[in-house]
Motif scaffolding. Structure first.
Motif, PDB file in Angstrom:
ATOM      1  N   ARG A   1     -11.679  49.169  40.632  1.00  0.00           N
ATOM      2  CA  ARG A   1     -12.543  49.189  39.902  1.00  0.00           C
ATOM      3  C   ARG A   1     -13.011  50.567  39.389  1.00  0.00           C
ATOM      4  NH1 ARG A   1     -18.509  47.935  42.324  1.00  0.00           N
ATOM      5  NH2 ARG A   1     -17.780  49.985  43.336  1.00  0.00           N
TER       6      ARG A   1
ATOM      7  N   SER B   1     -10.802  51.495  36.780  1.00  0.00           N
ATOM      8  CA  SER B   1     -10.581  50.580  35.670  1.00  0.00           C
ATOM      9  C   SER B   1     -12.078  50.231  34.917  1.00  0.00           C
ATOM     10  CB  SER B   1      -9.839  49.284  36.053  1.00  0.00           C
ATOM     11  OG  SER B   1     -10.003  48.353  35.013  1.00  0.00           O
TER      12      SER B   1
ATOM     13  N   HIS C   1     -12.270  47.260  33.363  1.00  0.00           N
ATOM     14  CA  HIS C   1     -12.236  45.909  33.442  1.00  0.00           C
ATOM     15  C   HIS C   1     -12.892  45.120  34.466  1.00  0.00           C
ATOM     16  CE1 HIS C   1      -9.566  47.068  29.930  1.00  0.00           C
ATOM     17  NE2 HIS C   1      -8.641  47.740  30.671  1.00  0.00           N
ATOM     18  N   ILE C   2     -13.256  45.762  35.377  1.00  0.00           N
ATOM     19  CA  ILE C   2     -13.748  45.289  36.671  1.00  0.00           C
ATOM     20  C   ILE C   2     -15.144  45.641  37.025  1.00  0.00           C
ATOM     21  CG2 ILE C   2     -13.605  44.841  39.136  1.00  0.00           C
ATOM     22  CD1 ILE C   2     -10.618  45.807  39.078  1.00  0.00           C
TER      23      ILE C   2
ATOM     24  N   ASN D   1     -17.485  41.096  39.897  1.00  0.00           N
ATOM     25  CA  ASN D   1     -16.072  40.456  40.008  1.00  0.00           C
ATOM     26  C   ASN D   1     -15.541  40.751  41.538  1.00  0.00           C
ATOM     27  OD1 ASN D   1     -15.682  41.785  36.719  1.00  0.00           O
ATOM     28  ND2 ASN D   1     -16.366  39.624  37.314  1.00  0.00           N
TER      29      ASN D   1
ATOM     30  N   TYR E   1     -11.885  40.498  33.435  1.00  0.00           N
ATOM     31  CA  TYR E   1     -10.975  41.234  34.121  1.00  0.00           C
ATOM     32  C   TYR E   1      -9.419  40.517  33.929  1.00  0.00           C
ATOM     33  CZ  TYR E   1     -11.347  37.636  37.801  1.00  0.00           C
ATOM     34  OH  TYR E   1     -11.485  36.340  38.727  1.00  0.00           O
TER      35      TYR E   1
ATOM     36  N   HIS F   1      -6.095  41.612  32.707  1.00  0.00           N
ATOM     37  CA  HIS F   1      -5.534  42.689  33.438  1.00  0.00           C
ATOM     38  C   HIS F   1      -5.131  42.439  34.864  1.00  0.00           C
ATOM     39  CE1 HIS F   1      -6.775  45.106  30.298  1.00  0.00           C
ATOM     40  NE2 HIS F   1      -7.910  44.480  29.965  1.00  0.00           N
ATOM     41  N   PHE F   2      -5.602  40.992  35.179  1.00  0.00           N
ATOM     42  CA  PHE F   2      -5.550  40.697  36.834  1.00  0.00           C
ATOM     43  C   PHE F   2      -4.199  40.829  37.286  1.00  0.00           C
ATOM     44  CE2 PHE F   2      -4.766  37.514  40.023  1.00  0.00           C
ATOM     45  CZ  PHE F   2      -5.579  38.028  41.195  1.00  0.00           C
TER      46      PHE F   2
END
Length: 449
Positions: free
Chosen positions: A14, A17, A19-20, A24, A81, A84-85
Motif C-alpha cells: 500500500r 501503490s 491502488h490500495i 482493502n 485494487y 492490479h491484484f
C-alpha cells in the motif's frame, strides 16, 4: 503470526501503490491466504502425480498464476485494487515464500508437507515405496545455474537465507553424491571475471545485463570497489580453476567428475540432434547481445551437451525405471527444459530425461527414506519455492539505487551503509511484479546465461 506477516506485507504494498486503500488491507490479505492455501494444495497434487507418472518437470509459476486468477474469478470485487491484484499478490507471495521468519517458514513447511502427503496417499497407498524410487543412491551433476547461487550465498549473513546451500547440505546428509564437470568450473571462473570487470566500470560504461554474482554482492549492501578482493574466497591468482574446485569440495562436498567418455555411449544420431538443439538455443539467446562472443557461446554449448548427453550415457548400464535412475542433471536453465520437450516430440521412442527439477528435489527430501538422515530443523530450512524471488532477475535500476544510497550516506559506518542499501533493495523488490519482470526479461535476457 503468519496472518500478521501477510497483513504487514500488504501494508508495505500500500505504501508503494495508489491502488490500495486502508479498507482493502483485510480483503487483500484474505485473498492471499486463500491463494497460498490453494497453491500448496495444487503443488502437492502436481508433485504426487509427477512421481507416479515419471514426468518430474513442475511448473510452479503457472500453478501460482492460475491460483491467483481463479481467486479473482471466484471472489469478484468492485474495489479499484483488483486490476492490479496479480502484481500485488505475486510480490507478497514471493516475499512470504522466501521469508526467513521462523513462524512463516515453519507454517508454510507444515501445510506444504501435509498437502503433499495427502496427495501422495490419494495417488498410491504406499508412500515410502514410491518415494524410495526417486533417489536412495543418487548421483547428481550440478549445472552452473546451481553453482553460482551457492557462491552468492557466501555473501549472505543469515544462514536461513541460504536456500541453495540448505538443499545441497540436505542432499549430502541423505547420501547423494554431488558432482560438476570441468566445463562448469570454467564457466564459473569466466562469470567471476566478467563480474570483476563490471565492478570496475560505471553503469554508463557497461553494456548488457548485470552479472549475477556481482548483482547479488551489491544487493547485500557491500561496497562495489571491494568486489575484486572479496572473490579471493573462491580462487587465487595463479591456479583459479584448481582453487574453485577445492572451494566447492571443501565448502559443499561437490566433486569434479567429467562426463566426456559417457557421450560415446549414446547413439550418434541422438547425440548430434541434442547438440544441434543446444546450439540453436544458445545462439538464439545471445544473438541480440551486443557482447555476443562466438567462442564463449561454442564453449557453453559444449559444456551443456556434455552434461545433458553424458548423464543419459551414464544410465546405459542401469536396469531401473525412470524414477529409479541413479544419475541426474540438476539445472534451472529454461533452455534445458525446452530442449527436453522438443526431444519428446521428435523421437518416437522417448529418451530418458536427465533433468531433475530443483523444486521437485526439495519436495523429495521431505518424504521417503532419505528424510531419516537429517533433523526436522534441517527439514524446515528446505525452501518451498525458488523462482518467485524477484532478486533472480537483475535490473540495472537496483544497482543505480544502491549507488545512490551509498553516495547519500557517505561518512556513515560501513555496516550502517550496508544495511541501508540492503533495505532499499528489498523495498524496490517488493514492487517487482509481472510487468516489471517482463520488461527486464526483454531487455536483459535470462538470469544466468
Amino acid at each position: 503470526n503468519f496472518s500478521n506477516e501477510i497483513e504487514r506485507l500488504v501494508e508495505n504494498e500500500r505504501e508503494d501503490s495508489d491502488h490500495i486503500n486502508d479498507e482493502n488491507i483485510e480483503e487483500i490479505s484474505n485473498r492471499i491466504l486463500r491463494i497460498i492455501d490453494n497453491y500448496l494444495i495444487k503443488s502437492g497434487e502436481l508433485f504426487a502425480a509427477s512421481v507416479v507418472s515419471g514426468d518430474i518437470c513442475l511448473n510452479d509459476h503457472r500453478t501460482l498464476n492460475n491460483c491467483i486468477f481463479s481467486d479473482i474469478n471466484d471472489f469478484p470485487s468492485t474495489e479499484g485494487y483488483l486490476a492490479h491484484f496479480p502484481d500485488i499478490a505475486l510480490n507478497v507471495i514471493a516475499r512470504l515464500l522466501s521469508s526467513s521468519l521462523p513462524a512463516v517458514k515453519t507454517h508454510l513447511k507444515k501445510i506444504s508437507d501435509t498437502y503433499t502427503l495427502y496427495s501422495f496417499l490419494c495417488e498410491t497407498p504406499d508412500v515410502q515405496k514410491v518415494t524410495k524410487k526417486i533417489f536412495s543412491h543418487g548421483k547428481i551433476w550440478l549445472d552452473t545455474t546451481i553453482v553460482l547461487p551457492l557462491l552468492v550465498e557466501t555473501f549472505y549473513r543469515e544462514e536461513q537465507n541460504k536456500k541453495y546451500s540448505n538443499i545441497v547440505s540436505s542432499l549430502i546428509e541423505s547420501g547423494v553424491e554431488l558432482c560438476v564437470t570441468d566445463g562448469v568450473i570454467r564457466e564459473v571462473l569466466q562469470h567471476i571475471n566478467i563480474s570483476i570487470t563490471c565492478s570496475r566500470r560505471s553503469l554508463t560504461q557497461w553494456n548488457g545485463r548485470i552479472p549475477f554474482l556481482y548483482y547479488h554482492y551489491v544487493e547485500q549492501g557491500y561496497e562495489p570497489v571491494k568486489f575484486a578482493s572479496s572473490i579471493e574466497v573462491f580462487h587465487g591468482q595463479y591456479r583459479p580453476e584448481d582453487d574453485i574446485e577445492e572451494y566447492l569440495k571443501h565448502s559443499f562436498n561437490i566433486a569434479v567428475e567429467p562426463l566426456v567418455d559417457a557421450l560415446q555411449l549414446v547413439e550418434e544420431d541422438t547425440r548430434f540432434r541434442i547438440e544441434a538443439l543446444w546450439a540453436e538455443a544458445h545462439k538464439g539467446r545471445r544473438s541480440e547481445n551486443v557482447n555476443f562472443d562466438e567462442a564463449i557461446t561454442e564453449a557453453l554449448i559444449k559444456h551443456d551437451v556434455e552434461s545433458y548427453v553424458g548423464v543419459i550415457g551414464m544410465r546405459q548400464k542401469e536396469q531401473v525405471s525412470e524414477l529409479g535412475y541413479k544419475h541426474w542433471w540438476l539445472t534451472i536453465d529454461s533452455l534445458a527444459w525446452k530442449i527436453r520437450n522438443k526431444l519428446k516430440e521428435e523421437f518416437e521412442r522417448p529418451l530418458s530425461s536427465p533433468l531433475m527439477s530443483l523444486d521437485f528435489l526439495a519436495n523429495t527430501l521431505s518424504f521417503g527414506p532419505s528424510r531419516t538422515n537429517f533433523s526436522r530443523d534441517q527439514e524446515q530450512l528446505l525452501p518451498l519455492f525458488f523462482e518467485a524471488d524477484a532478486s533472480e532477475y537483475m535490473p540495472r535500476e537496483l544497482i543505480e539505487i544502491a549507488n545512490r544510497v551509498r553516495e547519500k550516506n557517505e561518512g556513515q559506518p560501513e555496516h550502517v551503509i550496508r544495511r541501508k542499501v540492503r533495505d532499499t533493495c528489498d523495498r524496490m523488490k517488493r514492487r517487482y511484479g509481472k510487468v516489471t519482470k517482463s520488461a527486464v526479461d526483454a531487455e536483459q535476457g535470462t538470469p544466468y546465461g
